[in-house]
Design an enzyme around this catalytic site. Structure first.
Site, PDB file in Angstrom:
ATOM      1  N   GLU A   1       1.052  -1.375  -0.175  1.00 14.90           N
ATOM      2  CA  GLU A   1       0.094  -0.222   0.255  1.00 14.90           C
ATOM      3  C   GLU A   1       1.033   1.186  -0.097  1.00 14.90           C
ATOM      4  O   GLU A   1       1.395   1.393   0.770  1.00 14.90           O
ATOM      5  CB  GLU A   1      -0.666   0.434   1.594  1.00 14.90           C
ATOM      6  CG  GLU A   1      -0.986   1.198   1.479  1.00 14.90           C
ATOM      7  CD  GLU A   1      -2.406   1.493   2.473  1.00 14.90           C
ATOM      8  OE1 GLU A   1      -2.285   0.292   3.522  1.00 14.90           O
ATOM      9  OE2 GLU A   1      -3.438   2.307   3.001  1.00 14.90           O
TER      10      GLU A   1
ATOM     11  N   ARG B   1       1.120   9.335   0.748  1.00 20.30           N
ATOM     12  CA  ARG B   1       0.808  11.283   1.753  1.00 20.30           C
ATOM     13  C   ARG B   1       1.901  12.447   1.134  1.00 20.30           C
ATOM     14  O   ARG B   1       1.950  13.006   1.882  1.00 20.30           O
ATOM     15  CB  ARG B   1       0.891  10.707   2.952  1.00 20.30           C
ATOM     16  CG  ARG B   1      -0.138  10.268   3.665  1.00 20.30           C
ATOM     17  CD  ARG B   1       0.276   9.397   5.053  1.00 20.30           C
ATOM     18  NE  ARG B   1      -0.437   8.837   4.972  1.00 20.30           N
ATOM     19  CZ  ARG B   1      -0.328   7.570   6.152  1.00 20.30           C
ATOM     20  NH1 ARG B   1       0.419   7.605   7.189  1.00 20.30           N
ATOM     21  NH2 ARG B   1      -1.225   6.628   5.608  1.00 20.30           N
TER      22      ARG B   1
ATOM     23  N   LYS C   1     -11.335  -1.437   6.339  1.00 23.16           N
ATOM     24  CA  LYS C   1      -9.676  -1.408   7.169  1.00 23.16           C
ATOM     25  C   LYS C   1     -10.369  -0.676   8.595  1.00 23.16           C
ATOM     26  O   LYS C   1     -10.951   0.637   8.471  1.00 23.16           O
ATOM     27  CB  LYS C   1      -9.272  -0.777   6.527  1.00 23.16           C
ATOM     28  CG  LYS C   1      -8.302   0.865   7.237  1.00 23.16           C
ATOM     29  CD  LYS C   1      -7.154   1.348   6.231  1.00 23.16           C
ATOM     30  CE  LYS C   1      -6.449   2.232   6.761  1.00 23.16           C
ATOM     31  NZ  LYS C   1      -5.257   2.196   6.034  1.00 23.16           N
TER      32      LYS C   1
HETATM   33  C1  3PG Z   1      -2.113   4.054   8.073  1.00 20.14           C
HETATM   34  O1  3PG Z   1      -2.320   4.995   7.869  1.00 20.14           O
HETATM   35  O2  3PG Z   1      -2.857   3.229   7.976  1.00 20.14           O
HETATM   36  C2  3PG Z   1      -0.997   3.884   9.369  1.00 20.14           C
HETATM   37  O3  3PG Z   1      -0.368   4.894   9.662  1.00 20.14           O
HETATM   38  C3  3PG Z   1      -0.159   3.073   9.224  1.00 20.14           C
HETATM   39  O4  3PG Z   1      -0.260   2.613  11.584  1.00 20.14           O
HETATM   40  P1  3PG Z   1       0.527   2.518  12.197  1.00 20.14           P
HETATM   41  O5  3PG Z   1       2.008   3.715  11.364  1.00 20.14           O
HETATM   42  O6  3PG Z   1       0.766   2.570  13.622  1.00 20.14           O
HETATM   43  O7  3PG Z   1       1.216   0.670  11.373  1.00 20.14           O
END
Ligand code: 3PG
Length: 214
Positions: free
Chosen positions: A45, A49, A133
């Site tokens: 994924e 960003r 999700k």
């Molecule tokens: C996301 O965007 O899915 C999260 O920021 C991932 O979360 P994590 O950094 O706690 O794994």
């Protein structure tokens, strides 16, 4: 707003681990894809960003066809077509809006919307989604929340993301309503910047082994 049923437009992956990736330099994309594949992870994924995100998706889609690359952090409908045109095979969002659902249907892009409450799960189900999700998973209640949702909504499947790490990965994967988990721990920013691909392969292999043991 009338929405076509998107239920047939949801992805399925071989890997139960979905690395959530912020790529800041398109040159990182292809070696990262190979590093993850070497560790048994065949899905990425790549989030939108950072401005490099779309170009990174395009590079992986063109050069590493065995990798299932998708777009993450899709929060505007217009990003759905850009992701598809770059070669993304699916899209994920931290939430769900009518605009996003319609854009996914219009683009025929498999889509996993984000939810955090039972009401949001119901709304997503009304739109035809069966795989969601759960975000942010730990803040939403983590494994306890997934167990609670399984009672009234046993048919729904989740990809918990947000706060998942090697320390709680097994508990998440053991839940019958967890299809896969997402997280950024597999692709630390420093490892990407320094090109420490073996470190990423090692992290992916650890996660793959843990997932196989569940
Ligand atoms: C996301 O965007 O899915 C999260 O920021 C991932 O979360 P994590 O950094 O706690 O794994």
């Amino acid at each position: 707003m009338t929405l076509d049923s998107p239920s047939s437009h949801q992805p399925s992956f071989t890997s139960r681990i979905v690395p959530v990736i912020v790529i800041t330099d398109v040159m990182q994309a292809v070696p990262l894809a190979h590093a993850l594949l070497a560790g048994g992870v065949d899905v990425m994924e790549i989030t939108l960003r950072h401005p490099a995100g779309l170009a990174a998706i395009e590079a992986v889609a063109r050069q590493v066809p065995q990798m299932q690359v998708g777009a993450g952090t899709v929060t505007h409908g217009r990003e759905m077509a850009r992701a598809r045109d770059a070669g993304a095979r699916f899209a994920l969002s931290p939430g769900m809006s009518d605009e996003l659902v319609q854009a996914a249907v219009d683009c025929a892009l498999p889509f996993i919307p984000g939810v955090m409450t039972p009401g949001e799960v119901l709304r997503a189900r009304e739109h035809g989604f069966g795989l969601l999700k759960l975000f942010p998973a730990e803040q939403a209640g983590g494994v306890g929340m997934l167990k609670a949702l399984a009672g009234p909504l046993p048919e729904m499947r989740f990809c918990p993301t947000g706060g998942v790490s090697p320390s709680n990965l097994a508990q998440y994967l053991q839940q019958p309503n967890v299809a896969m988990v997402g997280g950024s721990w597999l692709t630390p920013a420093a490892a990407l910047e320094q090109g420490r691909w073996q470190d990423i392969t090692d992290l992916a292999a650890q996660a793959t082994a843990l997932a196989a043991a569940q």
